[in-house]
Design a protein around this motif. Structure first.
Motif, mmCIF file in Angstrom:
data_model
loop_
_atom_site.group_PDB
_atom_site.id
_atom_site.type_symbol
_atom_site.label_atom_id
_atom_site.label_comp_id
_atom_site.label_asym_id
_atom_site.label_seq_id
_atom_site.Cartn_x
_atom_site.Cartn_y
_atom_site.Cartn_z
ATOM 1 N N LEU A 48 0.847 -1.187 0.000
ATOM 2 C CA LEU A 48 0.000 0.000 0.000
ATOM 3 C C LEU A 48 0.883 1.237 0.000
ATOM 4 C CD1 LEU A 48 -3.012 0.982 0.362
ATOM 5 C CD2 LEU A 48 -2.447 1.215 2.795
ATOM 6 N N GLY A 49 0.692 2.082 -1.011
ATOM 7 C CA GLY A 49 1.477 3.316 -1.101
ATOM 8 C C GLY A 49 0.615 4.519 -0.810
ATOM 9 N N PHE A 50 1.195 5.462 -0.094
ATOM 10 C CA PHE A 50 0.528 6.745 0.139
ATOM 11 C C PHE A 50 1.611 7.803 0.274
ATOM 12 C CE2 PHE A 50 1.278 6.792 4.776
ATOM 13 C CZ PHE A 50 1.541 5.448 5.005
ATOM 14 N N VAL A 51 1.177 9.052 0.326
ATOM 15 C CA VAL A 51 2.131 10.162 0.403
ATOM 16 C C VAL A 51 2.057 10.752 1.806
ATOM 17 C CG1 VAL A 51 2.802 12.398 -0.560
ATOM 18 C CG2 VAL A 51 1.839 10.627 -2.052
ATOM 19 N N ARG A 52 3.221 10.905 2.405
ATOM 20 C CA ARG A 52 3.272 11.483 3.752
ATOM 21 C C ARG A 52 4.326 12.582 3.747
ATOM 22 N NH1 ARG A 52 6.100 9.596 8.606
ATOM 23 N NH2 ARG A 52 5.146 10.682 10.352
ATOM 24 N N VAL A 57 5.413 6.477 0.774
ATOM 25 C CA VAL A 57 5.565 5.426 1.786
ATOM 26 C C VAL A 57 4.915 4.171 1.224
ATOM 27 C CG1 VAL A 57 5.056 4.701 4.152
ATOM 28 C CG2 VAL A 57 5.412 7.132 3.656
ATOM 29 N N LEU A 59 3.982 0.250 2.378
ATOM 30 C CA LEU A 59 3.949 -0.704 3.484
ATOM 31 C C LEU A 59 3.241 -1.982 3.063
ATOM 32 C CD1 LEU A 59 2.945 1.666 6.431
ATOM 33 C CD2 LEU A 59 5.238 0.899 5.777
ATOM 34 N N SER A 75 -4.434 -0.962 13.041
ATOM 35 C CA SER A 75 -4.697 -0.247 14.284
ATOM 36 C C SER A 75 -5.192 1.157 13.958
ATOM 37 C CB SER A 75 -3.411 -0.166 15.104
ATOM 38 O OG SER A 75 -3.457 0.921 16.000
ATOM 39 N N GLY A 77 -4.337 3.579 15.350
ATOM 40 C CA GLY A 77 -3.196 4.469 15.541
ATOM 41 C C GLY A 77 -2.190 4.426 14.410
ATOM 42 N N ARG A 79 -0.308 4.888 10.853
ATOM 43 C CA ARG A 79 -0.244 6.129 10.063
ATOM 44 C C ARG A 79 -1.209 6.180 8.892
ATOM 45 N NH1 ARG A 79 6.179 6.247 10.781
ATOM 46 N NH2 ARG A 79 6.249 7.561 12.617
ATOM 47 N N ARG A 82 -4.872 6.357 10.144
ATOM 48 C CA ARG A 82 -5.149 7.651 10.764
ATOM 49 C C ARG A 82 -5.294 8.701 9.660
ATOM 50 N NH1 ARG A 82 -0.635 8.243 14.989
ATOM 51 N NH2 ARG A 82 0.228 9.452 13.267
ATOM 52 N N GLN A 92 -5.339 9.415 -0.743
ATOM 53 C CA GLN A 92 -4.926 8.904 -2.055
ATOM 54 C C GLN A 92 -3.949 7.754 -1.850
ATOM 55 O OE1 GLN A 92 -4.424 11.143 -5.759
ATOM 56 N NE2 GLN A 92 -4.164 12.938 -4.441
ATOM 57 N N VAL A 93 -4.249 6.620 -2.442
ATOM 58 C CA VAL A 93 -3.387 5.451 -2.284
ATOM 59 C C VAL A 93 -3.145 4.781 -3.633
ATOM 60 C CG1 VAL A 93 -4.177 4.985 0.083
ATOM 61 C CG2 VAL A 93 -5.303 3.854 -1.854
ATOM 62 N N ALA A 163 -10.673 -0.608 18.319
ATOM 63 C CA ALA A 163 -9.221 -0.442 18.154
ATOM 64 C C ALA A 163 -8.784 -0.667 16.711
ATOM 65 C CB ALA A 163 -8.480 -1.408 19.076
ATOM 66 N N THR A 164 -9.729 -1.163 15.883
ATOM 67 C CA THR A 164 -9.384 -1.526 14.510
ATOM 68 C C THR A 164 -10.012 -0.555 13.527
ATOM 69 O OG1 THR A 164 -9.393 -3.842 15.191
ATOM 70 C CG2 THR A 164 -9.421 -3.409 12.819
ATOM 71 N N ARG B 24 3.195 1.795 15.852
ATOM 72 C CA ARG B 24 2.663 0.650 16.600
ATOM 73 C C ARG B 24 3.627 -0.527 16.499
ATOM 74 N NH1 ARG B 24 -0.662 -2.690 12.815
ATOM 75 N NH2 ARG B 24 -1.440 -3.683 14.674
ATOM 76 N N PRO B 56 0.456 8.759 -5.056
ATOM 77 C CA PRO B 56 1.424 7.664 -4.913
ATOM 78 C C PRO B 56 1.309 6.657 -6.050
ATOM 79 C CG PRO B 56 -0.459 7.279 -3.480
ATOM 80 C CD PRO B 56 -0.692 8.625 -4.134
ATOM 81 N N VAL B 58 2.916 2.667 -6.868
ATOM 82 C CA VAL B 58 3.682 1.528 -6.341
ATOM 83 C C VAL B 58 3.806 0.484 -7.443
ATOM 84 C CG1 VAL B 58 3.794 -0.300 -4.615
ATOM 85 C CG2 VAL B 58 2.837 1.932 -4.006
ATOM 86 N N CYS B 94 10.307 5.165 -1.946
ATOM 87 C CA CYS B 94 10.256 4.245 -0.818
ATOM 88 C C CYS B 94 10.288 2.852 -1.435
ATOM 89 C CB CYS B 94 8.990 4.459 -0.002
ATOM 90 S SG CYS B 94 8.860 3.348 1.416
#
Lengths: 227, 227
Positions: A48-52, A57, A59, A75, A77, A79, A82, A92-93, A163-164, B24, B56, B58, B94
């Motif tokens: 999964l790509g995104f811009v930060r 990035v 992941l 999570s 939490g 990135r 969130r 955008q991904v 939490a998810t 996390r 992004p 990938v 990345c």
């Protein structure tokens, strides 16, 4: 108008866009929905790509397909999740799934390649807020890895659901790309003394390792012996 | 100062940065160079992320590691390689490599997971303009897939070299992330009747399929039987 018109049928292909038409090897690209679905359904880990902060990035994460929707979870939490929740309208991904099928060894270094099948999805990921859609997405995420497993596990409780986070990405701007077949050496290289051909890659499952604390009498389920 | 000081030794770890420290499961992150190298050396397909028109992208692509440098190659016309050549100073990327080792089936859906090892590299990719570095990188790219193969193939000629772009990404901002081991169910779930454990994943090679036009007497080379 319901009932008065023939049922609207999905097109069999995704409409190509400027960014889903490759600049090279266009013959390897496909927009066929059945092929895209088959590639997605064979996997469960995507990148999964995104811009930060202006930078890319990428992941690895689990995904599931349900019809024309993809789901990713994590999570609350983490990135990207969130960011998808905070971004308006969504994040955008670019979500990519790749299977490597074989090593293509040509006589020339230049024509070395791999046989592969990949799907690239561009779009906006939205936080899933509907409770029922979220539950179904979480089941789909478990079943994508091991079909039949979601029904044979304890579903998430209220605290775990809170939490998810789950994000959804619709299959709109999608392409598959694949290479199959043998080596493509230059005619003048065919007499060279180098071995050439394809080395197929195999994937499989090892013997399941049971948790030492299984409840007495818990047998290996059929969906695992069938893997 | 050469000769008067003890030889500078690389640190054993990459310095963590804000974006390589996960929000996390920080216990799953590692900056150990040996571990990072081992994960990179076990693979040859990465997922390369970059930003195009603010969005992004990938793409799966081959890579090679040579010391503290990663190389990626492609057609000079392909988008990321063109962008790396045109961007000043280079293209922000990345690069992520992931190995999936096992399926972790917990009694609760929430604790389902996978065992994996991944490396994420952030940085700027530069077009390789030095002819000798480019040749070595192309050899490394072939040898990353099949060690020993570069020496047993026809090297790229002038025209092929001109058609191929190579970009370099230094290993500076790097982290590994991994999950190993068994299931982590909640204590109150241990008596549930669901099978729990780990299903290991196996990767391997099938029988090499020789090109039908091999030069007479060309045997399967030792580096392939050793795979």
């Amino acid at each position: 108008m319901q009932g008065t018109q023939p049922q609207q049928r999905d097109d069999a292909t995704y409409p190509p866009t400027e960014r889903t038409v490759p600049t090279r090897s266009p013959g390897r690209a496909s927009y066929d929905k059945e092929l895209v679905h088959a590639i997605l359904d064979e996997g469960y880990v995507c990148h999964l790509g995104f811009v930060r902060d202006g930078a890319p990035v990428v992941l690895p994460t689990l995904y599931a397909r349900a019809g024309e929707r993809l789901y990713v979870h994590g999570s609350t939490g983490s990135r990207p999740l969130r960011a998808a929740r905070q971004a308006d309208p969504g994040l955008q991904v670019c979500l990519t799934v790749t299977h490597v099928d074989g090593l293509v060894l040509a006589r020339s270094a230049f024509h070395h390649s791999i046989n592969y099948r990949s799907v690239v999805v561009h779009g906006t990921a939205y936080d899933v807020t509907d409770a029922e859609e979220k539950r179904q997405a979480l089941d789909a995420l478990v079943d994508q890895v091991v079909p039949g497993r979601a029904a044979d596990s304890r579903p998430a409780d209220k605290k775990e659901l809170a939490a998810t986070a789950v994000i959804r990405l619709d299959l709109d701007e999608v392409s598959a790309k694949l290479r199959t077949g043998g080596v493509n050496d230059e005619p003048e290289d065919l007499a060279l003394p180098h071995w050439a051909g394809v080395v197929p890659l195999r994937k499989g499952y090892g013997t399941p390792l049971a948790d030492p604390g299984l409840a007495p009498g818990t047998a290996l389920p059929g969906y695992l012996t069938a893997l």
